[in-house]
Design a protein around this motif. Sequence first.
Motif, PDB file in Angstrom:
ATOM      1  N   PHE A   1     -12.755   7.830  39.244  1.00 14.23           N
ATOM      2  CA  PHE A   1     -11.630   7.478  38.407  1.00 14.23           C
ATOM      3  C   PHE A   1     -11.070   6.227  38.706  1.00 14.23           C
ATOM      4  CE2 PHE A   1     -10.778  10.570  41.568  1.00 14.23           C
ATOM      5  CZ  PHE A   1      -9.560  10.126  42.298  1.00 14.23           C
ATOM      6  N   MET A   2      -9.998   5.706  37.887  1.00 17.23           N
ATOM      7  CA  MET A   2      -9.385   4.633  37.964  1.00 17.23           C
ATOM      8  C   MET A   2      -8.191   4.907  38.034  1.00 17.23           C
ATOM      9  SD  MET A   2     -11.695   1.921  37.702  1.00 17.23           S
ATOM     10  CE  MET A   2     -10.857   0.709  36.914  1.00 17.23           C
ATOM     11  N   GLN A   3      -7.347   4.023  38.865  1.00 16.33           N
ATOM     12  CA  GLN A   3      -5.791   4.068  38.886  1.00 16.33           C
ATOM     13  C   GLN A   3      -5.295   3.975  37.579  1.00 16.33           C
ATOM     14  OE1 GLN A   3      -4.487   1.272  41.784  1.00 16.33           O
ATOM     15  NE2 GLN A   3      -2.559   1.174  41.036  1.00 16.33           N
ATOM     16  N   GLY A   4      -4.160   4.956  37.312  1.00 15.05           N
ATOM     17  CA  GLY A   4      -3.763   5.194  36.055  1.00 15.05           C
ATOM     18  C   GLY A   4      -4.392   5.804  34.792  1.00 15.05           C
ATOM     19  N   ASP A   5      -5.553   6.387  35.211  1.00 11.21           N
ATOM     20  CA  ASP A   5      -6.133   7.384  34.247  1.00 11.21           C
ATOM     21  C   ASP A   5      -5.653   8.719  34.127  1.00 11.21           C
ATOM     22  OD1 ASP A   5      -8.335   5.591  33.841  1.00 11.21           O
ATOM     23  OD2 ASP A   5      -9.949   6.432  34.999  1.00 11.21           O
ATOM     24  N   GLU A   6      -5.721   9.127  33.175  1.00  5.26           N
ATOM     25  CA  GLU A   6      -5.094  10.598  33.248  1.00  5.26           C
ATOM     26  C   GLU A   6      -5.928  11.732  34.113  1.00  5.26           C
ATOM     27  OE1 GLU A   6      -4.864  14.506  29.993  1.00  5.26           O
ATOM     28  OE2 GLU A   6      -5.769  12.497  29.493  1.00  5.26           O
TER      29      GLU A   6
ATOM     30  N   PRO B   1       0.573  13.497  34.785  1.00  8.74           N
ATOM     31  CA  PRO B   1      -0.471  13.561  35.677  1.00  8.74           C
ATOM     32  C   PRO B   1      -1.580  12.183  35.690  1.00  8.74           C
ATOM     33  CG  PRO B   1      -0.803  15.248  33.853  1.00  8.74           C
ATOM     34  CD  PRO B   1       0.154  13.985  33.572  1.00  8.74           C
ATOM     35  N   VAL B   2      -1.467  11.344  36.530  1.00  9.52           N
ATOM     36  CA  VAL B   2      -2.186  10.202  36.422  1.00  9.52           C
ATOM     37  C   VAL B   2      -2.654   9.847  37.741  1.00  9.52           C
ATOM     38  CG1 VAL B   2      -1.728   7.395  36.362  1.00  9.52           C
ATOM     39  CG2 VAL B   2      -0.972   8.961  34.460  1.00  9.52           C
ATOM     40  N   TYR B   3      -3.911   9.464  37.935  1.00  7.00           N
ATOM     41  CA  TYR B   3      -4.148   9.052  39.327  1.00  7.00           C
ATOM     42  C   TYR B   3      -3.478   7.830  39.636  1.00  7.00           C
ATOM     43  CZ  TYR B   3      -8.256  12.110  38.273  1.00  7.00           C
ATOM     44  OH  TYR B   3      -9.110  13.339  37.888  1.00  7.00           O
ATOM     45  N   PRO B   4      -2.969   7.982  40.960  1.00  6.67           N
ATOM     46  CA  PRO B   4      -2.291   6.797  41.716  1.00  6.67           C
ATOM     47  C   PRO B   4      -3.156   5.828  42.400  1.00  6.67           C
ATOM     48  CG  PRO B   4      -1.963   8.708  42.998  1.00  6.67           C
ATOM     49  CD  PRO B   4      -2.802   9.192  42.016  1.00  6.67           C
ATOM     50  N   VAL B   5      -4.490   6.305  42.451  1.00  8.34           N
ATOM     51  CA  VAL B   5      -5.468   5.349  43.086  1.00  8.34           C
ATOM     52  C   VAL B   5      -6.745   5.493  42.118  1.00  8.34           C
ATOM     53  CG1 VAL B   5      -4.672   5.881  45.273  1.00  8.34           C
ATOM     54  CG2 VAL B   5      -6.320   7.500  44.419  1.00  8.34           C
TER      55      VAL B   5
END
Lengths: 232, 232
Positions: B41-46, B92-96
């Motif tokens: 996953f990428m930073q900013g993805d849900e 809920p967003v990945y911070p990394v």
Amino acid sequence: MDISPDALKQVVALQSATDDDLHLIYKNSVVRSVEEDGYFFMQGDEAAYSYVLASGQVKLMQSNPQGQQVNLRTISPWQMYGAIGAVRKDNPVYPVTAQAMENSAALAIPNSFFRSALEERPYLAFGIMNQMTSYIQEIQIRYRELATEKVEQRVANTLVRLAGQLGVRATDEVKIELAFSRQDVAEMSGTTLYTVSRLLSEWERRGVIKAGREKIIVVKPHELVRIADGKA
Amino acid sequence: MDISPDALKQVVALQSATDDDLHLIYKNSVVRSVEEDGYFFMQGDEAAYSYVLASGQVKLMQSNPQGQQVNLRTISPWQMYGAIGAVRKDNPVYPVTAQAMENSAALAIPNSFFRSALEERPYLAFGIMNQMTSYIQEIQIRYRELATEKVEQRVANTLVRLAGQLGVRATDEVKIELAFSRQDVAEMSGTTLYTVSRLLSEWERRGVIKAGREKIIVVKPHELVRIADGKA
DNA sequence: CTTTTTGTTTGCGCTGGCGCAAAGAGCGAT
DNA sequence: ATCGCTCTTTGCGCCAGCGCAAACAAAAAG
């Protein structure tokens, strides 16, 4: 200090607690007052209590063996701190030192009690986990800033962050007042008191802030943000 | 990739889960394989899934708007990552960003499911909270190091940490082998690839390590620790 | 085996930021 | 008002670490 169970409703980490829960927590806790420059706990102490600040201001910091220290967090009333020991059974030791920046009072919740409360009430655990994830996200960002940005940006960022978290808006324009020494700001930005002083002087010349003894008034927040973004 | 519910017993964050719990988690999850240099996953993805790494190696990193990045964590098999979204309902967003350092496979647990599992089973939440507190403590220490120590010490510390977490001990002496590029180490230490290269060259001259292309063999761990402590 | 790609090393010059030292300024105490 | 303490400012010299550039080395691709 007057702390009532009702006041605990302001505690974000306990937002989903019922009135009964808050009463129970309150009944099992004690109030601790610490005067300016005193300590609630020191790094390495056995972590027996979790705290909820009722009045004053507290800073959480960490020092290395040589005594150099960094400021990790500034606690304002109704924030919870020192709760790491509530979760861990193994070596419950505070990883940071909590020092009062002014006369402060806090509710000290015994971890033995708090722990069992969490075990019985999953919805309480979510409050704690939410706080933890927020903090993780913040410190990760600050870590990245420390690693990749230069001092000017980091100091600007520190001020922006402080202004957002605990700035007191003055009457007229957008003035935001902060009560921190150059040394404090340096420890929050990962630099030295001298460099902070030089930067603040320059920003004052530019009219972005007004500086005083243990006081910083942000006059043009927007301009500070630009500096923080490296666009100045 | 063969992942069985039984294998999940190795996951520290799920240590207090029952066999039934693990079965349920397993049944509700899917396996995701990502090849080297690909992203989970990428930073900013849900943040829709929490992951448990089954094989390979994954690094968690964060980048700033200019694209500079820092490495926050290296994940080895049976560690959980990306779980921040399991807790937060709001954004809920990945911070990394999670990037595979080699071909990797992971169990992807839908957060909708995981969240309700945590709500019903407080003992599971403790596993997660424990992981969070450990991580908070580590990153706070690294933050302090970044702020107060000089590059040589930080790079030494990075190697010591890596060696402890995922070094493979070679047969004879105390040799510990690591598979990281100079760039990787730089991003973990908050410095540049050039400086890392220079330091490794010097340490190799001194016989503390042996360096190769994307490979570092720690020959004298004890000596590295001394450097990390600033005593060399 | 040759070519290409990707990672590493090292010389070189530069500068951001450190930290001493000394002077200056704000504030509380008496 | 004056003293003394603590915090702040700023000149000055210094050097750790950055980052370009170019050569080198090890894999991977063909």
